[in-house]
Design a protein around this motif. Structure first.
Motif, PDB file in Angstrom:
ATOM      1  N   GLU A 123      21.440 -18.759 -19.060  1.00  0.00           N
ATOM      2  CA  GLU A 123      20.372 -19.752 -19.044  1.00  0.00           C
ATOM      3  C   GLU A 123      20.283 -20.382 -17.657  1.00  0.00           C
ATOM      4  O   GLU A 123      21.302 -20.640 -17.024  1.00  0.00           O
ATOM      5  N   PRO A 124      19.083 -20.630 -17.163  1.00  0.00           N
ATOM      6  CA  PRO A 124      18.954 -21.293 -15.861  1.00  0.00           C
ATOM      7  C   PRO A 124      19.454 -22.731 -15.939  1.00  0.00           C
ATOM      8  O   PRO A 124      19.519 -23.311 -17.026  1.00  0.00           O
ATOM      9  N   SER A 125      19.793 -23.304 -14.801  1.00  0.00           N
ATOM     10  CA  SER A 125      20.158 -24.720 -14.777  1.00  0.00           C
ATOM     11  C   SER A 125      18.952 -25.537 -15.230  1.00  0.00           C
ATOM     12  O   SER A 125      17.818 -25.044 -15.229  1.00  0.00           O
ATOM     13  N   ASN A 126      19.189 -26.774 -15.595  1.00  0.00           N
ATOM     14  CA  ASN A 126      18.081 -27.611 -16.053  1.00  0.00           C
ATOM     15  C   ASN A 126      17.024 -27.772 -14.972  1.00  0.00           C
ATOM     16  O   ASN A 126      15.818 -27.704 -15.239  1.00  0.00           O
ATOM     17  N   SER A 127      17.465 -27.951 -13.728  1.00  0.00           N
ATOM     18  CA  SER A 127      16.522 -28.106 -12.617  1.00  0.00           C
ATOM     19  C   SER A 127      15.707 -26.835 -12.405  1.00  0.00           C
ATOM     20  O   SER A 127      14.501 -26.886 -12.157  1.00  0.00           O
ATOM     21  N   MET A 128      16.376 -25.671 -12.514  1.00  0.00           N
ATOM     22  CA  MET A 128      15.671 -24.403 -12.356  1.00  0.00           C
ATOM     23  C   MET A 128      14.693 -24.175 -13.509  1.00  0.00           C
ATOM     24  O   MET A 128      13.570 -23.701 -13.297  1.00  0.00           O
ATOM     25  N   ARG A 129      15.111 -24.519 -14.703  1.00  0.00           N
ATOM     26  CA  ARG A 129      14.219 -24.344 -15.861  1.00  0.00           C
ATOM     27  C   ARG A 129      12.952 -25.168 -15.692  1.00  0.00           C
ATOM     28  O   ARG A 129      11.836 -24.680 -15.938  1.00  0.00           O
ATOM     29  N   LEU A 130      13.100 -26.419 -15.250  1.00  0.00           N
ATOM     30  CA  LEU A 130      11.932 -27.267 -15.023  1.00  0.00           C
ATOM     31  C   LEU A 130      11.066 -26.710 -13.896  1.00  0.00           C
ATOM     32  O   LEU A 130       9.838 -26.772 -13.952  1.00  0.00           O
ATOM     33  N   MET A 131      11.720 -26.133 -12.873  1.00  0.00           N
ATOM     34  CA  MET A 131      10.966 -25.548 -11.771  1.00  0.00           C
ATOM     35  C   MET A 131      10.156 -24.346 -12.240  1.00  0.00           C
ATOM     36  O   MET A 131       9.007 -24.159 -11.832  1.00  0.00           O
ATOM     37  N   ILE A 132      10.740 -23.526 -13.102  1.00  0.00           N
ATOM     38  CA  ILE A 132      10.020 -22.368 -13.631  1.00  0.00           C
ATOM     39  C   ILE A 132       8.814 -22.829 -14.463  1.00  0.00           C
ATOM     40  O   ILE A 132       7.724 -22.252 -14.377  1.00  0.00           O
ATOM     41  N   GLU A 133       8.995 -23.889 -15.231  1.00  0.00           N
ATOM     42  CA  GLU A 133       7.887 -24.443 -16.011  1.00  0.00           C
ATOM     43  C   GLU A 133       6.792 -24.966 -15.084  1.00  0.00           C
ATOM     44  O   GLU A 133       5.597 -24.766 -15.327  1.00  0.00           O
ATOM     45  N   LEU A 134       7.212 -25.656 -14.007  1.00  0.00           N
ATOM     46  CA  LEU A 134       6.248 -26.181 -13.041  1.00  0.00           C
ATOM     47  C   LEU A 134       5.497 -25.051 -12.355  1.00  0.00           C
ATOM     48  O   LEU A 134       4.273 -25.138 -12.156  1.00  0.00           O
ATOM     49  N   LEU A 135       6.205 -23.990 -12.006  1.00  0.00           N
ATOM     50  CA  LEU A 135       5.553 -22.844 -11.376  1.00  0.00           C
ATOM     51  C   LEU A 135       4.525 -22.236 -12.319  1.00  0.00           C
ATOM     52  O   LEU A 135       3.395 -21.912 -11.912  1.00  0.00           O
ATOM     53  N   ASN A 136       4.884 -22.081 -13.560  1.00  0.00           N
ATOM     54  CA  ASN A 136       3.970 -21.529 -14.561  1.00  0.00           C
ATOM     55  C   ASN A 136       2.720 -22.398 -14.683  1.00  0.00           C
ATOM     56  O   ASN A 136       1.592 -21.893 -14.717  1.00  0.00           O
ATOM     57  N   LYS A 137       2.928 -23.721 -14.707  1.00  0.00           N
ATOM     58  CA  LYS A 137       1.810 -24.668 -14.799  1.00  0.00           C
ATOM     59  C   LYS A 137       0.915 -24.557 -13.566  1.00  0.00           C
ATOM     60  O   LYS A 137      -0.324 -24.576 -13.679  1.00  0.00           O
ATOM     61  N   SER A 138       1.520 -24.448 -12.393  1.00  0.00           N
ATOM     62  CA  SER A 138       0.755 -24.360 -11.152  1.00  0.00           C
ATOM     63  C   SER A 138      -0.104 -23.102 -11.114  1.00  0.00           C
ATOM     64  O   SER A 138      -1.260 -23.126 -10.694  1.00  0.00           O
ATOM     65  N   ILE A 139       0.487 -21.991 -11.550  1.00  0.00           N
ATOM     66  CA  ILE A 139      -0.241 -20.720 -11.561  1.00  0.00           C
ATOM     67  C   ILE A 139      -1.444 -20.787 -12.505  1.00  0.00           C
ATOM     68  O   ILE A 139      -2.520 -20.249 -12.213  1.00  0.00           O
ATOM     69  N   LYS A 140      -1.277 -21.468 -13.626  1.00  0.00           N
ATOM     70  CA  LYS A 140      -2.355 -21.560 -14.613  1.00  0.00           C
ATOM     71  C   LYS A 140      -3.466 -22.514 -14.187  1.00  0.00           C
ATOM     72  O   LYS A 140      -4.638 -22.265 -14.446  1.00  0.00           O
ATOM     73  N   GLU A 141      -3.095 -23.616 -13.532  1.00  0.00           N
ATOM     74  CA  GLU A 141      -4.060 -24.675 -13.276  1.00  0.00           C
ATOM     75  C   GLU A 141      -4.666 -24.662 -11.865  1.00  0.00           C
ATOM     76  O   GLU A 141      -5.702 -25.284 -11.634  1.00  0.00           O
TER      77      GLU A 141
END
Length: 263
Positions: A123-141
């Motif tokens: 599992e990614p670290s908590n900071s990395m997991r949030l970063m992956i979520e942010l990246l996904n959001k950025s790509i979509k929006e």
């Protein structure tokens, strides 16, 4: 009168310092990403001036080092980001830059930096997991060119760069990990990703072998990564790298042929 003058000078210096600090990063907006579980991650983002939603822009994800952790949402811009932006402006090539800030005491990758090897945590670290979520959001929006998503980082962020391309090689058109390390057992996942790694041969914080081992493992697996080792350089191998226009030109010239959704 002497006291008043001293007080005036002190206030003037403080005002100039604060003004200078505010002026230092006008191109990056303060943002906070909040997850569905209520967790948050500070980040700064640069968007092209007069951004046209009908166009698409390359995106650079930047991982800072351990010294820039905190909650001020500013220190992560000390290294690298301004060089990338300056190159973008000089080249007249607008870019989106996303620079998250890892909280104090946390890491992009939960592994000791001085170890000579590590196995990527399931599992990614908590900071990395949030970063992956942010990246996904950025790509979509945002109007992101999905064929030109790049990632780079230094030291702790070099580990972060290796980690995220190991987890999501399908996303990135290219990566520049600087004085970091990855999991050599996952090298076969990176053979199709253009990678240019950098390290100082006298690095006394993250051993040079961490970059060498990754490059050798990817090469043995059939990939063609690039590697530059600076002679006589200790841990700071990022200043020369980000100041090198040829390195940034290489990065922005990379383009992904096949694009897959972020998992």
């Amino acid at each position: 009168m002497k006291y008043t003058r001293s007080l005036y000078l002190a206030l003037l210096i403080l005002t100039c310092t604060l003004t200078s600090s505010l002026k230092a990063t006008p191109d990056f907006d303060h943002k906070i990403y909040k997850s569905s579980k209520g967790q948050s991650l500070n980040y700064r983002i640069h968007l092209p001036e007069s951004m046209d939603s009908t166009k698409q822009y390359p995106l650079v994800l930047f991982f800072h080092g351990a010294g820039e952790r905190g909650n001020d949402n500013n220190k992560q811009l000390i290294h690298g980001t301004k060089d990338i932006l300056a190159y973008s402006k000089k080249s007249n090539a607008p870019v989106i830059i996303v620079a998250p800030q890892c909280p104090s005491g946390a890491q992009w990758v939960n592994t000791p930096w001085r170890k000579l090897s590590h196995t990527m945590p399931i599992e990614p670290s908590n900071s990395m997991r949030l970063m992956i979520e942010l990246l996904n959001k950025s790509i979509k929006e945002l109007p992101v060119d999905k064929t030109r998503i790049y990632v780079t980082g230094l030291s702790m962020g070099g580990y972060g760069t290796w980690d995220i391309i190991q987890r999501h090689p399908e996303i990135f058109a290219a990566a520049i990990p600087i004085c970091g390390g990855g999991d050599t057992a996952l090298a076969s996942k990176l053979t199709a990703t253009p990678i240019w790694a950098f390290h100082g041969d006298k690095d006394n914080v993250v051993k040079t072998i961490r970059s060498k081992d990754m490059i050798n493992a990817i090469t043995d697996a059939g990939g063609y990564p690039k590697y530059t080792e600076y002679k006589g350089v200790k841990h700071n191998s990022w200043s020369k790298t980000y100041a090198n226009k040829d390195v940034l030109k290489w990065l922005f010239n990379q383009k992904k042929i096949e694009v897959k959704p972020l998992q």
